[in-house]
Design an enzyme around this catalytic site. Structure first.
Site, PDB file in Angstrom:
ATOM      1  N   HIS A  37       0.830  -1.216   0.000  1.00  0.00           N
ATOM      2  CA  HIS A  37       0.000   0.000   0.000  1.00  0.00           C
ATOM      3  C   HIS A  37       0.866   1.269   0.000  1.00  0.00           C
ATOM      4  O   HIS A  37       0.431   2.315   0.453  1.00  0.00           O
ATOM      5  CB  HIS A  37      -0.957   0.032   1.203  1.00  0.00           C
ATOM      6  N   SER A  41      15.069  21.900 -15.936  1.00  0.00           N
ATOM      7  CA  SER A  41      13.889  22.717 -16.209  1.00  0.00           C
ATOM      8  C   SER A  41      14.337  24.041 -16.792  1.00  0.00           C
ATOM      9  O   SER A  41      15.377  24.568 -16.424  1.00  0.00           O
ATOM     10  CB  SER A  41      13.130  22.950 -14.901  1.00  0.00           C
ATOM     11  N   GLU A  91      10.339   8.479 -16.704  1.00  0.00           N
ATOM     12  CA  GLU A  91       9.014   9.068 -16.954  1.00  0.00           C
ATOM     13  C   GLU A  91       8.538   8.774 -18.373  1.00  0.00           C
ATOM     14  O   GLU A  91       7.377   8.447 -18.610  1.00  0.00           O
ATOM     15  CB  GLU A  91       9.052  10.586 -16.767  1.00  0.00           C
ATOM     16  N   LYS A 126      16.116  22.116 -10.708  1.00  0.00           N
ATOM     17  CA  LYS A 126      15.514  20.838 -11.076  1.00  0.00           C
ATOM     18  C   LYS A 126      16.459  19.862 -11.774  1.00  0.00           C
ATOM     19  O   LYS A 126      17.282  20.240 -12.588  1.00  0.00           O
ATOM     20  CB  LYS A 126      14.328  21.077 -12.001  1.00  0.00           C
TER      21      LYS A 126
END
Ligand code: ARG
Length: 460
Positions: free
Chosen positions: A157, A278, A291, A284
């Protein structure tokens, strides 16, 4: 305008839009190597059975090899009005070698030709994918071996559950890929039968030797039924199923890498070369590779759905619908190869932050089950032990202490059977080492599993 190889019965030219609409050469040109190999095998067989002379066969083969060299060199002029890869190559062959070129298509149809080409093409790509999948698995094994003792929290979980070793976690991914590999090899074996000889749908009147053609092209045997041969695209669907399941696995893998690189987890670092920044936020460093792999999963599922839907309700035998099989298969191949390559390159470069993993495992009461098992060994029924440990955890939440940080007196508030030796089971090291059986997370089990896995890769 080139003359259509099928133009005999027609009295007007094809509508210009229809010509473009029905053409597939824009994407099926990719099959040229396999189309030429198939044609060479077909001509060789026709000569063996006496339908072509040896001189005709040789003329055809020389012509086809010249065309192949031109295509490779980028000098071949593909024509949309010649519709597809098959007719483009045949038309140019005939321009070059004259009347003999027109004999190549004897006893053959584009229907069995394309069914053969795509199987040959996919077979080569399957072999390339199998290699890349193996490279990724080797990378996983090398990291798993190195990290057999590295402790991290295991989750259910997405809540801290029990400590595991990082090596064990990596081997879970390895196992998923083992099944993917076996699906891929099954798909190859089931696909590897020669459709050529089915001709348009019913077979041909020439005395062809299909077993010989099958042997020349490395197929296990000729297919059994001509109608099925020209209309079957199961292998494309099966390959896309393999690809979809593989991508599903890679997307789960990706999701964990994305989570783990976040500052909230900080379990791992990815080297800069696998990340991007970024344009606005200077701080970043984004895990773009995982991804994107996660994102590309969607298009591969889409191709599986497209192919299943393409084949649904098609009457026997060949229908032009089948021309739509190629782009999904090609894109599934390209996507899977790119994603496997990215992961095979990246996985050995994953940098675990062991202290962060260890701290996280400690913080989440991950040895609570070990404490319950300890109480059971001292005669407490498991359900009561569960309750006692639950209370201890509640106390830990209030006081900000992990179980291993409580004093003996504190622990004894919840059960008098607890003694000094409890601290041995409350350590993370003790917890993982105790799961000491095949498939368990104990470091020595992880090392043994890596050895077995290496043997299985070596046997491929
Ligand atoms: N380009 C076609 C395809 O991909 C080749 C077979 C065409 N056959 C036909 N009878 N129109 O399926």
């Amino acid at each position: 305008q080139p003359i259509k190889p099928w133009g005999g019965r027609f009295t007007e030219a094809t509508d210009a839009f229809v010509e473009r609409f029905t053409a597939s050469v824009g994407f099926d040109y990719r099959l040229y190597h396999h189309d030429i190999n198939g044609s060479i095998a077909h001509a060789t067989m026709l000569a063996k059975v006496g339908v072509l002379t040896d001189a005709e066969r040789d003329q055809i083969i020389t012509g086809l090899e010249e065309i192949r060299a031109e295509i490779v060199a980028g000098k071949f002029n593909w024509s949309v009005s010649l519709e597809d890869v098959h007719m483009n190559i045949e038309a140019v062959l005939t321009q070059r070698i004259g009347i003999t070129g027109k004999k190549l298509h004897t006893g053959r149809s584009r229907n069995d030709q394309v069914a053969t080409d795509i199987r040959l093409y996919l077979r080569d790509e399957i072999d390339a994918i199998a290699k890349e999948l193996t490279r990724l698995q080797q990378g996983l094994l090398s990291v798993a071996e190195r990290e057999a003792d590295t402790i991290m929290p295991g989750f259910t979980h997405l809540q801290t559950a029990q400590p595991v070793t990082f090596g064990h976690h990596l081997l879970a991914w390895f196992e998923m890929l083992q099944r993917d590999y076996s699906r891929l090899i099954d798909c190859r074996a089931r696909m590897n039968y020669l459709p050529l000889g089915a001709a348009a749908l019913a077979g041909t009147t020439y005395p062809i030797d299909r077993a010989y053609t099958a042997q020349l092209l490395g197929f296990t045997a000729p297919t059994e039924n001509s109608l099925d041969s020209v209309s079957d695209r199961d292998f494309a669907i099966e390959f896309s199923s393999f690809a979809s399941i593989l991508m599903m696995h890679l997307s789960r893998f990706s999701e964990e890498l994305v989570l783990w690189t976040s500052s909230q987890f900080s379990f791992i670092d990815l080297p800069d070369r696998f990340c991007t920044g970024s344009s606005i936020m200077p701080q970043k460093k984004n895990p773009d590779v995982p991804e994107l792999v996660r994102g590309k999963t969607g298009r591969v599922y889409g191709h599986l759905t497209a192919l299943l839907t393409l084949m649904k309700s098609q009457p026997l035998a060949y229908n032009k619908d089948n021309q739509e099989d190629k782009e999904p298969v090609f894109d599934a191949i390209d996507t899977v190869k790119d994603c496997l390559r990215a992961f095979a390159d990246m996985v050995p470069a994953i940098l675990p932050r062991k202290e962060k993993m260890y701290e996280a495992a400690k913080r989440g009461f991950s040895t609570a089950t070990d404490l319950a098992d300890y109480l059971v060994r001292r005669g407490v029924p498991f359900r009561d032990a569960h309750e006692i440990v639950g209370k201890s955890v509640g106390y830990g939440v209030q006081t900000g202490k992990d179980l291993s940080e409580m004093s003996l007196a504190e622990l004894q508030q919840f059960s008098t059977v607890i003694e000094q030796d409890v601290f041995a089971v409350l350590t993370l090291e003790g917890s993982v080492a105790a799961r000491n059986h095949i498939g368990g997370t104990a470091p020595n089990q992880v090392k043994a599993a890596v050895e077995r896995a290496k043997l299985s890769l070596a046997a491929r």
